[in-house]
Design a protein around this motif. Structure first.
Motif, PDB file in Angstrom:
ATOM      1  N   ASP A   1       0.795  -1.212   0.000  1.00 25.58           N
ATOM      2  CA  ASP A   1       0.000   0.000   0.000  1.00 25.58           C
ATOM      3  C   ASP A   1       0.835   1.272   0.000  1.00 25.58           C
ATOM      4  OD1 ASP A   1      -2.300  -1.536   0.068  1.00 25.58           O
ATOM      5  OD2 ASP A   1      -2.266  -1.658   2.248  1.00 25.58           O
ATOM      6  N   ALA A   2       2.105   1.160  -0.346  1.00 25.49           N
ATOM      7  CA  ALA A   2       2.961   2.348  -0.362  1.00 25.49           C
ATOM      8  C   ALA A   2       2.560   3.249  -1.528  1.00 25.49           C
ATOM      9  CB  ALA A   2       4.420   1.946  -0.512  1.00 25.49           C
ATOM     10  N   PRO A   3       2.408   4.554  -1.266  1.00 21.31           N
ATOM     11  CA  PRO A   3       2.053   5.465  -2.356  1.00 21.31           C
ATOM     12  C   PRO A   3       3.209   5.571  -3.352  1.00 21.31           C
ATOM     13  CG  PRO A   3       2.586   6.700  -0.386  1.00 21.31           C
ATOM     14  CD  PRO A   3       2.595   5.242  -0.007  1.00 21.31           C
ATOM     15  N   PRO A   4       2.897   5.802  -4.615  1.00 18.63           N
ATOM     16  CA  PRO A   4       3.974   5.945  -5.595  1.00 18.63           C
ATOM     17  C   PRO A   4       4.828   7.170  -5.287  1.00 18.63           C
ATOM     18  CG  PRO A   4       1.872   6.512  -6.574  1.00 18.63           C
ATOM     19  CD  PRO A   4       1.591   5.980  -5.203  1.00 18.63           C
ATOM     20  N   VAL A   5       6.116   7.054  -5.527  1.00 17.56           N
ATOM     21  CA  VAL A   5       7.039   8.147  -5.265  1.00 17.56           C
ATOM     22  C   VAL A   5       7.058   9.065  -6.486  1.00 17.56           C
ATOM     23  CG1 VAL A   5       9.453   8.736  -4.811  1.00 17.56           C
ATOM     24  CG2 VAL A   5       8.447   6.688  -3.805  1.00 17.56           C
ATOM     25  N   PRO A   6       6.739  10.362  -6.280  1.00 18.93           N
ATOM     26  CA  PRO A   6       6.777  11.263  -7.436  1.00 18.93           C
ATOM     27  C   PRO A   6       8.214  11.486  -7.889  1.00 18.93           C
ATOM     28  CG  PRO A   6       6.415  12.509  -5.420  1.00 18.93           C
ATOM     29  CD  PRO A   6       6.403  11.053  -5.054  1.00 18.93           C
ATOM     30  N   ARG A   7       8.427  11.393  -9.197  1.00 17.33           N
ATOM     31  CA  ARG A   7       9.771  11.574  -9.727  1.00 17.33           C
ATOM     32  C   ARG A   7       9.718  12.468 -10.945  1.00 17.33           C
ATOM     33  NH1 ARG A   7      13.886   8.020  -7.625  1.00 17.33           N
ATOM     34  NH2 ARG A   7      15.142   9.000  -9.217  1.00 17.33           N
ATOM     35  N   ILE A   8      10.693  13.340 -11.030  1.00 15.24           N
ATOM     36  CA  ILE A   8      10.895  14.123 -12.236  1.00 15.24           C
ATOM     37  C   ILE A   8      12.279  13.747 -12.720  1.00 15.24           C
ATOM     38  CG2 ILE A   8      11.188  16.428 -13.207  1.00 15.24           C
ATOM     39  CD1 ILE A   8       9.220  17.461 -11.146  1.00 15.24           C
ATOM     40  N   GLY A   9      12.332  12.963 -13.792  1.00 15.49           N
ATOM     41  CA  GLY A   9      13.617  12.538 -14.330  1.00 15.49           C
ATOM     42  C   GLY A   9      14.402  11.743 -13.311  1.00 15.49           C
ATOM     43  N   PHE A  10      15.639  12.139 -13.104  1.00 16.02           N
ATOM     44  CA  PHE A  10      16.528  11.396 -12.218  1.00 16.02           C
ATOM     45  C   PHE A  10      16.608  12.007 -10.820  1.00 16.02           C
ATOM     46  CE2 PHE A  10      18.900  14.612 -14.465  1.00 16.02           C
ATOM     47  CZ  PHE A  10      19.622  15.236 -13.467  1.00 16.02           C
TER      48      PHE A  10
END
Length: 78
Positions: free
Chosen positions: A38-47
């Motif tokens: 149930d871990a929320p997705p980690v927001p990522r911008i590129g690297f």
């Protein structure tokens, strides 16, 4: 709960992590692995690391930024 030896855990980890299991070394339990479903997705911008990406904001006019300058570089008009 399933118990796997250290070698099997190393070689089959990607398959095993979908369920809870115990890793044993020489027959003795040494670790319990529990999936985090149930871990929320980690927001990522590129690297960028998540703690930096969460502070970033993309401007509304991002797609049009510097479009005139870029067009000039290619010898075209926008």
């Amino acid at each position: 709960m399933r118990t796997v030896n250290m070698h099997e855990a190393k070689t089959q980890l990607s398959r095993l992590v979908k369920e809870e299991f115990i890793i044993a070394n020489n027959g003795r339990p040494v670790a319990r692995v529990v999936p985090i479903l149930d871990a929320p997705p980690v927001p990522r911008i590129g690297f960028l690391p998540p703690e930096v990406a969460s502070q970033m904001r993309v401007p509304e006019d991002f797609d049009d930024m510097m479009s005139e300058e870029i067009a000039e570089l290619f010898g075209t008009e926008r």
